[in-house]
Design a protein around this motif. Structure first.
Motif, mmCIF file in Angstrom:
data_model
loop_
_atom_site.group_PDB
_atom_site.id
_atom_site.type_symbol
_atom_site.label_atom_id
_atom_site.label_comp_id
_atom_site.label_asym_id
_atom_site.label_seq_id
_atom_site.Cartn_x
_atom_site.Cartn_y
_atom_site.Cartn_z
ATOM 1 N N TRP A 74 69.585 13.028 -9.627
ATOM 2 C CA TRP A 74 70.537 13.845 -10.377
ATOM 3 C C TRP A 74 71.587 13.004 -11.078
ATOM 4 O O TRP A 74 71.777 11.838 -10.766
ATOM 5 C CB TRP A 74 71.200 14.892 -9.486
ATOM 6 C CG TRP A 74 72.242 14.358 -8.543
ATOM 7 C CD1 TRP A 74 73.592 14.292 -8.746
ATOM 8 C CD2 TRP A 74 72.027 13.815 -7.238
ATOM 9 N NE1 TRP A 74 74.216 13.752 -7.646
ATOM 10 C CE2 TRP A 74 73.274 13.455 -6.707
ATOM 11 C CE3 TRP A 74 70.895 13.601 -6.459
ATOM 12 C CZ2 TRP A 74 73.420 12.887 -5.450
ATOM 13 C CZ3 TRP A 74 71.041 13.038 -5.208
ATOM 14 C CH2 TRP A 74 72.287 12.694 -4.719
ATOM 15 N N ALA A 75 72.236 13.631 -12.048
ATOM 16 C CA ALA A 75 73.371 13.043 -12.755
ATOM 17 C C ALA A 75 74.620 13.804 -12.339
ATOM 18 O O ALA A 75 74.588 15.036 -12.214
ATOM 19 C CB ALA A 75 73.175 13.139 -14.266
ATOM 20 N N THR A 76 75.704 13.076 -12.107
ATOM 21 C CA THR A 76 76.922 13.726 -11.617
ATOM 22 C C THR A 76 77.559 14.659 -12.633
ATOM 23 O O THR A 76 78.367 15.500 -12.261
ATOM 24 C CB THR A 76 77.961 12.674 -11.173
ATOM 25 O OG1 THR A 76 78.212 11.773 -12.265
ATOM 26 C CG2 THR A 76 77.467 11.904 -9.957
ATOM 27 N N ASN A 77 77.175 14.545 -13.904
ATOM 28 C CA ASN A 77 77.708 15.471 -14.902
ATOM 29 C C ASN A 77 76.871 16.754 -14.997
ATOM 30 O O ASN A 77 77.130 17.607 -15.841
ATOM 31 C CB ASN A 77 77.802 14.793 -16.273
ATOM 32 C CG ASN A 77 76.442 14.498 -16.876
ATOM 33 O OD1 ASN A 77 75.404 14.642 -16.228
ATOM 34 N ND2 ASN A 77 76.440 14.062 -18.127
ATOM 35 N N ASP A 81 68.944 17.518 -12.619
ATOM 36 C CA ASP A 81 68.933 17.683 -11.170
ATOM 37 C C ASP A 81 67.484 17.999 -10.793
ATOM 38 O O ASP A 81 67.028 19.129 -10.940
ATOM 39 C CB ASP A 81 69.873 18.818 -10.769
ATOM 40 C CG ASP A 81 70.037 18.953 -9.263
ATOM 41 O OD1 ASP A 81 69.336 18.250 -8.508
ATOM 42 O OD2 ASP A 81 70.863 19.773 -8.847
ATOM 43 N N THR A 109 78.944 8.731 -16.401
ATOM 44 C CA THR A 109 78.038 9.529 -15.583
ATOM 45 C C THR A 109 77.406 8.645 -14.523
ATOM 46 O O THR A 109 77.003 7.526 -14.806
ATOM 47 C CB THR A 109 76.921 10.143 -16.452
ATOM 48 O OG1 THR A 109 77.511 10.924 -17.472
ATOM 49 C CG2 THR A 109 75.981 11.000 -15.626
ATOM 50 N N ARG A 110 77.340 9.151 -13.309
ATOM 51 C CA ARG A 110 76.639 8.429 -12.243
ATOM 52 C C ARG A 110 75.266 9.056 -12.060
ATOM 53 O O ARG A 110 75.132 10.275 -12.026
ATOM 54 C CB ARG A 110 77.436 8.482 -10.936
ATOM 55 C CG ARG A 110 78.702 7.645 -11.017
ATOM 56 C CD ARG A 110 79.562 7.734 -9.774
ATOM 57 N NE ARG A 110 78.881 7.460 -8.527
ATOM 58 C CZ ARG A 110 78.710 6.241 -8.009
ATOM 59 N NH1 ARG A 110 79.165 5.190 -8.642
ATOM 60 N NH2 ARG A 110 78.098 6.089 -6.848
ATOM 61 N N CYS A 112 72.158 9.254 -9.467
ATOM 62 C CA CYS A 112 71.925 9.051 -8.038
ATOM 63 C C CYS A 112 70.522 9.478 -7.656
ATOM 64 O O CYS A 112 69.950 10.388 -8.256
ATOM 65 C CB CYS A 112 72.926 9.865 -7.214
ATOM 66 S SG CYS A 112 74.647 9.419 -7.504
ATOM 67 N N CYS A 126 73.355 4.866 -6.129
ATOM 68 C CA CYS A 126 73.847 5.439 -7.386
ATOM 69 C C CYS A 126 74.232 4.305 -8.329
ATOM 70 O O CYS A 126 74.549 3.200 -7.885
ATOM 71 C CB CYS A 126 75.085 6.308 -7.143
ATOM 72 S SG CYS A 126 74.791 7.809 -6.200
ATOM 73 N N ALA A 128 76.575 3.831 -12.182
ATOM 74 C CA ALA A 128 77.364 4.465 -13.243
ATOM 75 C C ALA A 128 76.923 3.925 -14.601
ATOM 76 O O ALA A 128 76.751 2.714 -14.769
ATOM 77 C CB ALA A 128 78.845 4.180 -13.034
#
Length: 131
Positions: A74-77, A81, A109-110, A112, A126, A128
């Motif tokens: 997934w991307a933290t933004n 997912d 954006t991270r 992970c 993860c 960035a």
């Protein structure tokens, strides 16, 4: 060397430095390409600048026979997912899978990947994305 020649040389060197500085400013953005690992989970990203193509994941099964393994990407933004397929693997085996993302990811954006084995987290690397 005369003063006039020295001034011209300095001017030419200054112009070259300015052009070099501009070419550095206009160079492609830094990418998140590479490989990251945490405990038994690793992932690699194939990128071109901030464009993320494929994310490849792997999880080491240790000595657990018949382990069910999958990975969460997934991307933290919230841009993506995804889950990879769940697969039963033998002991001392590396589970491998991938997902094609094919999206531009903004800086900060991270990305992970969490490896799961029989419902237990086996690592959460993860990275960035930088500008």
């Amino acid at each position: 060397m005369t003063k006039r020649m020295a001034r011209k040389t300095v001017a030419v060197l200054g112009a070259a430095a300015a052009v070099t500085g501009l070419s550095v400013v206009n160079s492609p953005t830094a990418s998140a390409a590479g490989e990251w690992c945490n405990h038994q989970t690793c992932f690699t990203i194939n990128t071109d600048g901030r464009f993320v193509g494929r994310i490849e994941t792997s999880v080491w099964s240790q000595n657990i026979q018949g382990a069910t393994i999958k990975t969460h990407i997934w991307a933290t933004n919230g841009q993506f997912d995804l889950w990879t397929k769940s697969e039963n693997v033998d002991a001392f085996t590396t589970y491998r899978d991938f997902k094609d993302i094919n999206q531009d990811v903004p800086p900060g954006t991270r990305i992970c990947v969490e490896g799961w084995q029989n419902g237990v987290s086996r690592g959460l690397p993860c990275v960035a994305v930088t500008d």
